[in-house]
Scaffold this motif. Structure first.
Motif, PDB file in Angstrom:
ATOM      1  N   THR A  90      24.286  -3.033  55.109  1.00  0.00           N
ATOM      2  CA  THR A  90      24.411  -4.420  55.373  1.00  0.00           C
ATOM      3  C   THR A  90      22.909  -5.183  53.991  1.00  0.00           C
ATOM      4  OG1 THR A  90      23.362  -5.374  57.556  1.00  0.00           O
ATOM      5  CG2 THR A  90      25.521  -4.892  56.829  1.00  0.00           C
ATOM      6  N   ALA A  91      21.891  -6.140  54.649  1.00  0.00           N
ATOM      7  CA  ALA A  91      20.638  -6.186  54.503  1.00  0.00           C
ATOM      8  C   ALA A  91      20.164  -6.880  55.681  1.00  0.00           C
ATOM      9  CB  ALA A  91      20.942  -7.612  53.427  1.00  0.00           C
ATOM     10  N   ASP A 112      17.329  -8.619  45.183  1.00  0.00           N
ATOM     11  CA  ASP A 112      18.195  -9.553  45.669  1.00  0.00           C
ATOM     12  C   ASP A 112      19.654  -9.369  46.331  1.00  0.00           C
ATOM     13  OD1 ASP A 112      17.959 -11.655  44.248  1.00  0.00           O
ATOM     14  OD2 ASP A 112      18.318 -11.020  42.583  1.00  0.00           O
ATOM     15  N   ASP A 113      20.084  -8.067  46.591  1.00  0.00           N
ATOM     16  CA  ASP A 113      21.358  -7.162  47.049  1.00  0.00           C
ATOM     17  C   ASP A 113      20.747  -5.937  48.110  1.00  0.00           C
ATOM     18  OD1 ASP A 113      23.724  -6.397  47.940  1.00  0.00           O
ATOM     19  OD2 ASP A 113      24.087  -4.709  46.340  1.00  0.00           O
ATOM     20  N   ASN A 114      19.968  -6.418  49.056  1.00  0.00           N
ATOM     21  CA  ASN A 114      19.578  -6.015  50.290  1.00  0.00           C
ATOM     22  C   ASN A 114      18.131  -5.746  50.159  1.00  0.00           C
ATOM     23  OD1 ASN A 114      18.700  -4.282  52.223  1.00  0.00           O
ATOM     24  ND2 ASN A 114      19.724  -2.430  51.376  1.00  0.00           N
ATOM     25  N   PRO A 115      17.817  -7.169  49.736  1.00  0.00           N
ATOM     26  CA  PRO A 115      16.052  -6.820  49.258  1.00  0.00           C
ATOM     27  C   PRO A 115      15.394  -6.323  50.298  1.00  0.00           C
ATOM     28  CG  PRO A 115      17.476  -9.053  50.086  1.00  0.00           C
ATOM     29  CD  PRO A 115      18.508  -8.282  49.622  1.00  0.00           C
ATOM     30  N   THR A 116      14.354  -5.683  49.736  1.00  0.00           N
ATOM     31  CA  THR A 116      13.173  -5.085  50.144  1.00  0.00           C
ATOM     32  C   THR A 116      11.922  -6.444  50.663  1.00  0.00           C
ATOM     33  OG1 THR A 116      13.138  -3.099  49.435  1.00  0.00           O
ATOM     34  CG2 THR A 116      10.846  -3.247  50.691  1.00  0.00           C
ATOM     35  N   TYR A 117      12.170  -6.607  51.896  1.00  0.00           N
ATOM     36  CA  TYR A 117      10.537  -7.887  52.142  1.00  0.00           C
ATOM     37  C   TYR A 117       9.807  -6.643  52.712  1.00  0.00           C
ATOM     38  CZ  TYR A 117      14.459 -10.694  52.379  1.00  0.00           C
ATOM     39  OH  TYR A 117      15.926 -11.529  52.306  1.00  0.00           O
ATOM     40  N   PHE A 118       8.682  -7.456  52.421  1.00  0.00           N
ATOM     41  CA  PHE A 118       7.299  -7.314  52.440  1.00  0.00           C
ATOM     42  C   PHE A 118       6.333  -8.054  54.319  1.00  0.00           C
ATOM     43  CE2 PHE A 118       8.058  -5.693  48.462  1.00  0.00           C
ATOM     44  CZ  PHE A 118       8.343  -3.765  48.913  1.00  0.00           C
ATOM     45  N   PRO A 127       1.300  -4.146  53.911  1.00  0.00           N
ATOM     46  CA  PRO A 127       2.270  -4.796  54.653  1.00  0.00           C
ATOM     47  C   PRO A 127       3.322  -3.871  55.592  1.00  0.00           C
ATOM     48  CG  PRO A 127       2.687  -4.336  52.161  1.00  0.00           C
ATOM     49  CD  PRO A 127       1.342  -3.498  53.055  1.00  0.00           C
ATOM     50  N   ILE A 128       4.418  -4.809  56.362  1.00  0.00           N
ATOM     51  CA  ILE A 128       5.870  -3.634  57.322  1.00  0.00           C
ATOM     52  C   ILE A 128       6.766  -4.167  55.744  1.00  0.00           C
ATOM     53  CG2 ILE A 128       6.837  -3.999  58.855  1.00  0.00           C
ATOM     54  CD1 ILE A 128       5.118  -5.716  60.469  1.00  0.00           C
ATOM     55  N   VAL A 129       7.161  -2.398  55.748  1.00  0.00           N
ATOM     56  CA  VAL A 129       8.233  -3.033  55.182  1.00  0.00           C
ATOM     57  C   VAL A 129       9.808  -2.954  55.280  1.00  0.00           C
ATOM     58  CG1 VAL A 129       9.422  -1.676  52.667  1.00  0.00           C
ATOM     59  CG2 VAL A 129       6.689  -1.200  52.882  1.00  0.00           C
ATOM     60  N   ALA A 130      10.461  -4.301  55.065  1.00  0.00           N
ATOM     61  CA  ALA A 130      11.295  -4.211  56.540  1.00  0.00           C
ATOM     62  C   ALA A 130      12.664  -3.963  54.571  1.00  0.00           C
ATOM     63  CB  ALA A 130      11.650  -4.884  56.806  1.00  0.00           C
ATOM     64  N   PHE A 131      14.216  -3.203  55.280  1.00  0.00           N
ATOM     65  CA  PHE A 131      15.560  -3.751  54.510  1.00  0.00           C
ATOM     66  C   PHE A 131      16.179  -2.700  54.890  1.00  0.00           C
ATOM     67  CE2 PHE A 131      13.177  -0.315  52.772  1.00  0.00           C
ATOM     68  CZ  PHE A 131      14.602   0.786  52.254  1.00  0.00           C
TER      69      PHE A 131
END
Length: 210
Positions: A90-91, A112-118, A127-131
């Motif tokens: 999902t996201a 934008d669609d299911n973005p990756t967050y640092f 960074p903890i990489v979260a998606f």
């Protein structure tokens, strides 16, 4: 990398202090002891410690768990690789992202669609990489990891997860129930702080031989 207390981002340091002062029930301590024992066994045998927090959509509880577990592991100097995944993509829910920002994490976003967050817990941390992703996404380790089941739906509907050497249920209530209500932010923060409290407790119990 060991993150000393005074290197946490200032607002995050306050949130961690708050989380560590929360009480944990005897019932939850029993649940958490299974995870503690797993982590300690890996540390004792000098094996790589990999935790994959799994929830159905990998959007809220499993993301909170990954972020707080990695932060706690780094804080206490426990070498660990913490990931998260689901059974559907999902996201990373924007409400949950805003909650970790309120806790004091520094967060940047890509896509934008299911973005990756640092997600950063200190100025000098990786960074903890979260998606949102399925639990066996290539970014997650595929072998010899603990599958930490954070929701009952995923736990009950994933009878077999390849590559695990342990399956540990640590279930949390879903803050999604409060989406678009006046309590939304409060309930997301409440769940985030519960998970922070429990992950910091877990890693505080790990003995490292010198």
């Amino acid at each position: 990398m060991h993150t000393a207390q005074n290197t946490l981002l200032p607002a995050l340091k306050l949130s961690v202090e708050k989380a560590r002062n929360l009480s944990i029930s005897a019932e939850r301590l029993e649940v958490l002891q299974v995870l503690i024992d797993y982590i300690q066994s890996k540390v004792n045998s000098s094996e790589e410690l990999v935790l994959n927090f799994i929830c159905t959509h990998n959007s809220r509880r499993s993301q909170f768990s990954q972020v707080w577990a990695q932060t706690a592991a780094d804080y206490f100097g426990i070498p660990a690789a913490c990931y998260s995944g689901g059974v559907e993509v999902t996201a990373f829910n924007e409400r949950a992202v805003e909650s970790i920002k309120r806790s004091g994490f520094r967060v940047s976003k890509k896509g934008d669609d299911n973005p990756t967050y640092f997600v950063f817990h200190s100025d000098d941390s990786e960074p903890i990489v979260a998606f949102s992703k399925v639990f066996d996404d290539p970014i997650n380790r595929a072998a010899r990891f603990a599958a930490v089941m954070t929701c009952s739906h995923a736990d009950e509907n994933c009878p077999f997860i390849p590559g695990t050497d342990s399956r540990i249920p640590v279930r949390y209530e879903d803050p999604k129930a409060f989406d678009d209500t006046p309590q939304e932010a409060e309930k997301y923060d409440e769940r985030s702080m519960q998970i922070a409290s429990e992950m910091f407790y877990v890693f505080s119990q790990i003995a490292i031989s010198i």
